[in-house]
Design a protein around this motif. Structure first.
Motif, PDB file in Angstrom:
ATOM      1  N   LEU A   7       1.199  -0.640  -0.445  1.00 58.17           N
ATOM      2  CA  LEU A   7       0.268   0.034   0.156  1.00 58.17           C
ATOM      3  C   LEU A   7       0.532   0.656  -0.240  1.00 58.17           C
ATOM      4  CD1 LEU A   7      -2.743  -1.316   2.597  1.00 58.17           C
ATOM      5  CD2 LEU A   7      -3.018  -0.828   0.169  1.00 58.17           C
ATOM      6  N   PRO A   8       0.398   2.292  -1.056  1.00 56.46           N
ATOM      7  CA  PRO A   8       1.217   3.657  -1.147  1.00 56.46           C
ATOM      8  C   PRO A   8       0.942   4.500   0.416  1.00 56.46           C
ATOM      9  CG  PRO A   8      -0.587   4.029  -2.179  1.00 56.46           C
ATOM     10  CD  PRO A   8      -0.896   2.446  -1.151  1.00 56.46           C
ATOM     11  N   LEU A   9       1.582   5.658   1.020  1.00 51.86           N
ATOM     12  CA  LEU A   9       1.380   6.373   1.918  1.00 51.86           C
ATOM     13  C   LEU A   9       0.522   6.680   1.940  1.00 51.86           C
ATOM     14  CD1 LEU A   9       2.824   6.784   4.265  1.00 51.86           C
ATOM     15  CD2 LEU A   9       4.308   8.608   3.164  1.00 51.86           C
ATOM     16  N   ASP A  10      -0.118   7.089   3.398  1.00 51.50           N
ATOM     17  CA  ASP A  10      -1.965   7.322   3.243  1.00 51.50           C
ATOM     18  C   ASP A  10      -1.523   8.497   4.423  1.00 51.50           C
ATOM     19  OD1 ASP A  10      -2.135   5.718   5.521  1.00 51.50           O
ATOM     20  OD2 ASP A  10      -3.631   5.004   5.243  1.00 51.50           O
ATOM     21  N   HIS A  11      -0.163   9.234   4.550  1.00 47.99           N
ATOM     22  CA  HIS A  11      -0.271  10.159   5.809  1.00 47.99           C
ATOM     23  C   HIS A  11       0.537  11.386   5.828  1.00 47.99           C
ATOM     24  CE1 HIS A  11       1.684   6.751   7.643  1.00 47.99           C
ATOM     25  NE2 HIS A  11       2.685   7.489   7.875  1.00 47.99           N
ATOM     26  N   GLY A  12       0.367  11.839   6.311  1.00 44.10           N
ATOM     27  CA  GLY A  12       1.163  12.751   5.677  1.00 44.10           C
ATOM     28  C   GLY A  12       1.771  14.201   4.605  1.00 44.10           C
ATOM     29  N   PRO A  13       2.218  15.096   4.570  1.00 46.24           N
ATOM     30  CA  PRO A  13       1.801  15.794   4.123  1.00 46.24           C
ATOM     31  C   PRO A  13       2.561  16.294   2.856  1.00 46.24           C
ATOM     32  CG  PRO A  13       4.486  16.453   5.326  1.00 46.24           C
ATOM     33  CD  PRO A  13       3.743  15.488   5.628  1.00 46.24           C
ATOM     34  N   ARG A  14       2.738  14.851   2.480  1.00 47.84           N
ATOM     35  CA  ARG A  14       3.866  13.938   0.389  1.00 47.84           C
ATOM     36  C   ARG A  14       2.570  12.852   0.456  1.00 47.84           C
ATOM     37  NH1 ARG A  14       7.717  16.447   2.629  1.00 47.84           N
ATOM     38  NH2 ARG A  14       8.528  18.753   1.513  1.00 47.84           N
ATOM     39  N   ALA A  15       1.101  12.308   1.412  1.00 45.87           N
ATOM     40  CA  ALA A  15       0.870  11.384   1.051  1.00 45.87           C
ATOM     41  C   ALA A  15       0.708  10.849  -0.619  1.00 45.87           C
ATOM     42  CB  ALA A  15      -0.653  11.122   2.019  1.00 45.87           C
ATOM     43  N   LEU A  16       0.498   9.907  -0.871  1.00 43.12           N
ATOM     44  CA  LEU A  16       0.271   9.331  -1.833  1.00 43.12           C
ATOM     45  C   LEU A  16      -0.603   8.953  -2.623  1.00 43.12           C
ATOM     46  CD1 LEU A  16       3.635   7.581  -2.685  1.00 43.12           C
ATOM     47  CD2 LEU A  16       3.388   9.409  -3.168  1.00 43.12           C
TER      48      LEU A  16
END
Length: 97
Positions: free
Chosen positions: A63-72
């Motif tokens: 799964l791609p990153l789903d949190h933070g300022p640069r969420a994918l």
């Protein structure tokens, strides 16, 4: 001593260069191609006969990153991906062998 050492180094260099300059082994290449064609034909026949899907079991879920300022992606998209992956696993388990 120096002359024999130079001859030895020269012979080793020629031996390594000869193997590096050798051409491809076409017989081995053709055997590999034929084996790949046979495997593809068997997979195609199994798929057409309904014996199994070629992508069973599916590759592991990443799964791609789903949190933070640069969420994918978003958490909702990741939930949807997880559900789809679990459905694929369930379909593979329920598939007749």
């Amino acid at each position: 001593m120096k002359k024999s050492f130079l001859i030895l180094i020269g012979a080793l260099t020629l031996g390594v260069a000869a193997t590096a300059l050798a051409g491809p082994d076409f017989q081995v290449i053709e055997q590999g191609r034929k084996a790949a064609q046979v495997a593809a034909a068997e997979r195609r026949a199994d798929t057409l006969a309904g014996k199994g899907a070629p992508n069973c079991p599916p590759p592991p879920l990443v799964l791609p990153l789903d949190h933070g300022p640069r969420a994918l992606t978003t958490p909702g998209e990741n939930r949807w991906r997880k559900a789809r992956y679990e459905a694929e696993l369930k379909a593979c388990k329920n598939m007749p062998s």
